[in-house]
Design an enzyme around this catalytic site. Structure first.
Site, PDB file in Angstrom:
ATOM      1  N   TRP A 131      47.875  35.928   7.802  1.00 35.79           N
ATOM      2  CA  TRP A 131      48.318  36.656   6.613  1.00 35.79           C
ATOM      3  C   TRP A 131      49.623  36.136   6.025  1.00 35.79           C
ATOM      4  CZ3 TRP A 131      53.016  37.905   8.278  1.00 35.79           C
ATOM      5  CH2 TRP A 131      53.187  38.138   9.653  1.00 35.79           C
ATOM      6  N   ALA A 157      42.720  37.257   7.530  1.00 36.15           N
ATOM      7  CA  ALA A 157      43.335  38.427   8.155  1.00 36.15           C
ATOM      8  C   ALA A 157      42.983  39.688   7.371  1.00 36.15           C
ATOM      9  CB  ALA A 157      44.847  38.247   8.222  1.00 36.15           C
ATOM     10  N   SER A 158      42.780  40.780   8.089  1.00 32.40           N
ATOM     11  CA  SER A 158      42.329  42.029   7.462  1.00 32.40           C
ATOM     12  C   SER A 158      43.307  42.566   6.436  1.00 32.40           C
ATOM     13  CB  SER A 158      42.075  43.084   8.541  1.00 32.40           C
ATOM     14  OG  SER A 158      41.037  42.678   9.407  1.00 32.40           O
ATOM     15  N   GLU A 229      46.415  25.254  14.625  1.00 31.89           N
ATOM     16  CA  GLU A 229      47.830  25.293  14.214  1.00 31.89           C
ATOM     17  C   GLU A 229      48.343  26.648  14.651  1.00 31.89           C
ATOM     18  OE1 GLU A 229      50.939  26.481  12.650  1.00 31.89           O
ATOM     19  OE2 GLU A 229      50.045  26.334  10.647  1.00 31.89           O
ATOM     20  N   CYS A 263      55.448  30.002  10.883  1.00 31.42           N
ATOM     21  CA  CYS A 263      55.287  29.253  12.128  1.00 31.42           C
ATOM     22  C   CYS A 263      56.353  28.173  12.262  1.00 31.42           C
ATOM     23  CB  CYS A 263      53.897  28.634  12.190  1.00 31.42           C
ATOM     24  SG  CYS A 263      52.549  29.830  12.254  1.00 31.42           S
TER      25      CYS A 263
END
Length: 455
Positions: A131, A157-158, A229, A263
């Site tokens: 997300w 993603a939800s 990733e 990330c």
């Protein structure tokens, strides 16, 4: 019928509700994607590029709408959401213009009359995406995959399903055939069934280390290639010849960009002893001055985290680090307000074995670490199970390059925050994953590298 509800992390209010599809409906969509692949792979690069340029234009033409949607669903500041959409268009144009040369046949001289290596698409690629960059992460996978002649299905993603459907709609409006790019709004429990589907040829995932291990394990059992990733705990070495103002500006941006949820964010700052106190004092001043607030406010530096459960997990990591001997310099308290907000936080004097040193802090929390000298700084930076990004801040580029070459990471930047660029490969080592996205390396991940020999 099961549904997905998206929540505004700034207010806690419901945004929308989406119907999940069943496993049978998902299989039908994958079958359609396979049928589309059979014709899509026959199109030449020019035909694919024409549609990809249209997609870039649609993304730019609807930039404000898409940016507002991303900000509502995951809380990033509106200015950063706009830049995300612009970067999506950049990737579209890069691959539209360069895929043909990136996948050009490679002649190899042998005793054959003719021998060469050619690159052919393999089929339907499943992407499991996070997300934090709800548009860009998807584009980063989809554009090179489609330009290579593959088709793609997305398990997003939800909490960003609005972005997922907006992307699917953008591909349709650009003229891509039905099934070229498909959003699968399925429950995570069905991912295993999707990976095992005979029409799925490979899987790419961007996300957490546990998610990566799970998906890679299932794909491995089914002999399907994966690109992973995963998380990162990127270390930036701050040398004693640095421009302190510039270094602390970059450190603040690196830790608070995307509300700290990146990330490749700068997470661990390894600072030489001679300048440790000076760096910490100025860094603290700038982190404290950064405005936390409503992400649609143009003056906000950083907004809420994406979900309250993630905010609460981060807070537990902060408390654990302090209990282990880390020094709380700034922040560290959940504010009394609606939304998933967490203040800019600094943990200092961290050492290996502490939560804030060993594990990823996915939010606006910085770990500051003292190093005796250059060699010790590299040792501390490399003392991690992760290896995604890294950096060196220095006044001496040669010294910076020397240390950057020693850092164990997929990317090492000197005097710049790590970014992904379509011209350069992107990915990690160790528990940060494997494989590469972007550049020639990325577009060649999901092709059949095929040898042709003619006597």
């Amino acid at each position: 019928m099961a549904t997905t509800i998206t929540i505004n992390p700034s207010t806690g209010e419901k945004i929308a509700e989406y119907n999940r599809i069943t496993i049978n409906e998902a299989k039908e969509k994958i079958t359609q994607s396979k049928k589309t692949f059979d014709s899509w792979k026959q199109k030449n690069f020019e035909e694919r590029a024409q549609l990809m340029h249209k997609l870039a234009a649609i993304l730019e033409g609807n930039k404000e709408e898409y940016a507002q949607l991303a900000t509502r669903e995951m809380g990033k500041t509106i200015g950063q959401s706009r830049k995300e959409i612009e970067k999506c268009a950049l990737v579209c144009r890069y691959y539209a213009d360069h895929s043909k040369e990136l996948l050009a046949d490679e002649i190899v001289k042998t005793e054959a009359t003719k021998s060469y290596v050619t690159f052919k698409p393999i089929g339907v690629i499943l992407a499991v995406m996070p997300w934090n960059f709800p548009f860009y992460q998807v584009i980063r996978f989809a554009v090179p995959a489609l330009m290579a002649g593959n088709t793609g299905v997305l398990k997003h993603a939800s909490n960003v399903q609005g972005c997922a459907f907006a992307l699917e709609d953008a591909f349709v409006k650009s003229g891509f055939p039905t099934g070229t790019f498909t959003n699968l709004n399925i429950d995570s429990k069905l991912v295993k069934d999707i990976i095992e589907n005979k029409n799925i040829m490979a899987v790419t995932l961007t996300g957490s280390e546990p998610a990566g291990r799970s998906v890679a394990s299932i794909a491995g059992q089914n002999l399907k290639k994966t690109v992973m990733e995963l998380g990162g705990s990127d270390a930036y070495i701050i040398l004693d010849d640095v421009d302190m103002e510039e270094a602390t500006d970059m450190a603040t941006l690196g830790r608070l960009q995307n509300n700290g949820q990146t990330c490749i964010a700068a997470k661990r700052f390894v600072v030489l002893d001679e300048i440790y106190d000076e760096f910490l004092a100025l860094f603290t001043k700038k982190m404290k001055a950064a405005k936390m607030g409503e992400p649609t406010d143009e003056t906000t530096y950083y907004g809420p985290m994406a979900r309250t459960d993630l905010r609460d997990q981060l807070h537990e990591q902060v408390l654990k680090t302090v209990a282990q001997g880390g020094r709380l310099v700034l922040g560290g308290e959940i504010p009394d307000r609606n939304g998933a907000y967490y203040p800019a936080t600094i943990l200092a004097d961290l050492e290996p074995g502490m939560e804030g040193f060993d594990n990823e802090l996915f939010g606006p929390v910085a770990s500051v670490i003292r190093a005796k000298d250059d060699a010790h700084a590299v040792e501390l930076a490399n003392n991690s199970v992760f290896g995604l990004g890294s950096g060196v801040f220095t006044g001496n580029k040669e010294r910076g390059e020397r240390l950057a070459l020693q850092l164990e990471a997929g990317s090492s930047f000197v005097n710049k925050l790590v970014v992904s660029d379509p011209r350069l490969p992107f990915g990690g080592i160790k528990n940060s994953g494997y494989g590469r996205e972007l550049a020639a390396y990325g577009i060649r991940e999901f092709v059949n590298t095929k040898t042709i020999w003619i006597n």
